[in-house]
Design an enzyme around this catalytic site. Structure first.
Site, PDB file in Angstrom:
ATOM      1  NE  ARG A  81      59.441 -46.920  18.348  1.00 13.26           N
ATOM      2  CZ  ARG A  81      58.396 -47.204  17.588  1.00 13.26           C
ATOM      3  NH1 ARG A  81      57.293 -47.693  18.123  1.00 13.26           N
ATOM      4  NH2 ARG A  81      58.440 -47.018  16.278  1.00 13.26           N
ATOM      5  CG  ASP A 134      56.202 -51.332  11.140  1.00 11.95           C
ATOM      6  OD1 ASP A 134      56.310 -51.394  12.382  1.00 11.95           O
ATOM      7  OD2 ASP A 134      55.437 -50.525  10.565  1.00 11.95           O
ATOM      8  CG  HIS A 156      59.273 -46.997  10.900  1.00  6.54           C
ATOM      9  ND1 HIS A 156      59.604 -48.329  10.814  1.00  6.54           N
ATOM     10  CD2 HIS A 156      58.344 -46.890  11.895  1.00  6.54           C
ATOM     11  CE1 HIS A 156      58.888 -49.014  11.710  1.00  6.54           C
ATOM     12  NE2 HIS A 156      58.146 -48.168  12.382  1.00  6.54           N
ATOM     13  CG  ASN A 215      48.516 -46.769  14.965  1.00  5.84           C
ATOM     14  OD1 ASN A 215      47.309 -46.584  15.092  1.00  5.84           O
ATOM     15  ND2 ASN A 215      49.309 -47.033  15.987  1.00  5.84           N
ATOM     16  CG  HIS A 240      60.590 -51.631  13.949  1.00  3.73           C
ATOM     17  ND1 HIS A 240      61.087 -50.599  14.724  1.00  3.73           N
ATOM     18  CD2 HIS A 240      59.237 -51.568  14.077  1.00  3.73           C
ATOM     19  CE1 HIS A 240      60.081 -49.949  15.289  1.00  3.73           C
ATOM     20  NE2 HIS A 240      58.949 -50.510  14.901  1.00  3.73           N
ATOM     21  CB  CYS A 241      58.690 -57.406  14.298  1.00  5.76           C
ATOM     22  SG  CYS A 241      59.884 -58.348  15.299  1.00  5.76           S
ATOM     23  CG  HIS A 242      55.353 -53.779  16.936  1.00 10.75           C
ATOM     24  ND1 HIS A 242      55.995 -52.892  17.780  1.00 10.75           N
ATOM     25  CD2 HIS A 242      55.300 -53.159  15.716  1.00 10.75           C
ATOM     26  CE1 HIS A 242      56.313 -51.806  17.106  1.00 10.75           C
ATOM     27  NE2 HIS A 242      55.911 -51.944  15.856  1.00 10.75           N
TER      28      HIS A 242
END
Length: 296
Positions: free
Chosen positions: A123, A252, A180, A257, A30-32
């Site tokens: 998602r 993450d 998460h 946020n 999970h990363c962006h």
């Protein structure tokens, strides 16, 4: 949102080098990527503006931490414009897969293009700051669009959400991945209703969970950098022991946020030793499970 100034904290520039040596082909699940905005503009109706974190920076981080693979999740700040994600996938030499954000209006040809480039999931966001829970009609339409491609369904809930939406999650005819650790409220303890809901979903055999976001979940945050996140680590360890074949782990990065400063990603990697203390369970968490789930 019209302003272009970031309202999210930046990631740590120089993370700690992990003490843990990860197994070969370990995956950040999970990363962006964000921008750069001059090449890949953020969505005009976004609810937050991150700092630019292009694919080059993400790859440098993965190389530094010892992560050979990754699942890049499309961010709401880019909306349904997947240009930044596709750029990262196309230049990754097979290291990266992706998760998309689509709507019932997304053209089937776009779904086919995303799939061909390495997208393997869609998602569904249920959080108010990301637009709130979509209607059942909307979700069913999205699932019909992506169903022919065998994508997994990433579910992003928080608080009571894992219990509130448990029946819907059970009804999904595809692999489901809970982001998460369901962002449950850890002030309720590990024997609370919503942790029980998550464990029950894992017992169905069709649900996986990402052991990511420890800094988001922890109710033990301190004023000092590098908070231990002991309560969140305890939940991750419980989940890894309960369903060792259906857990994956992620940074993450770059932590959009969040409250306060971003966590040190090297510290997060070191927590893997506590979450999965034996070699076999750690290999499943970091290599075997993500390889099978995401199609590496």
């Amino acid at each position: 949102m019209n302003e272009t100034s970031p309202n999210c904290p930046p990631p740590v520039d120089s993370p700690k080098r992990p003490d843990v040596t990860l197994p070969a082909l370990s995956c950040d699940s999970h990363c962006h990527v964000f921008g750069p905005a001059e090449l890949f503009p953020f969505a005009p109706d976004r609810t937050f503006t991150p700092v630019d974190v292009p694919r080059q920076r993400l790859r440098r981080l993965h190389d530094f931490l010892g992560l050979d693979r990754a699942l890049i999740v499309q961010s709401a700040c880019h909306g349904t414009d997947h240009s930044a994600l596709l750029d990262a996938l196309e230049t990754s030499d097979g290291r990266y897969r992706g998760v998309a954000l689509v709507t019932p209006a997304t053209h089937p040809d776009e779904i086919a293009r995303l799939d061909a480039t390495g997208v393997c999931g869609v998602r569904l966001n249920f959080l108010p700051h990301l637009g709130g829970a979509p209607s059942r009609e909307t979700m069913d339409a999205i699932l019909r669009l992506v169903g022919p491609y065998g994508w997994h369904v990433s579910v992003h809930v928080a608080g009571t959400g894992i219990t509130d939406h448990a029946d819907f999650i059970r009804s999904i005819d595809a692999p489901v991945v809970i982001d998460h650790m369901a962002r449950v409220d850890l002030r309720d303890g590990l024997d609370g209703e919503h942790v029980a809901s998550l464990l029950g979903l894992l017992d169905t055999g069709g649900v996986w969970v990402k052991l990511s976001g420890a800094d988001r979940l922890s109710a033990q945050l301190s004023a000092e950098p590098g908070a231990p996140y002991a309560d969140a680590v305890a939940l991750a360890r419980l989940l890894a022991a309960h369903a060792p074949d259906r857990v994956v782990w992620g940074t993450d990065f770059p932590h959009p946020n969040i409250r306060g400063a971003a966590p040190d990603d090297g510290v997060l990697v070191d927590l893997i030793a506590e979450i999965a203390p034996d070699e076999d369970r750690r290999h499943k968490l970091m290599v075997t499970n993500p390889a099978g789930l995401f199609g590496f």
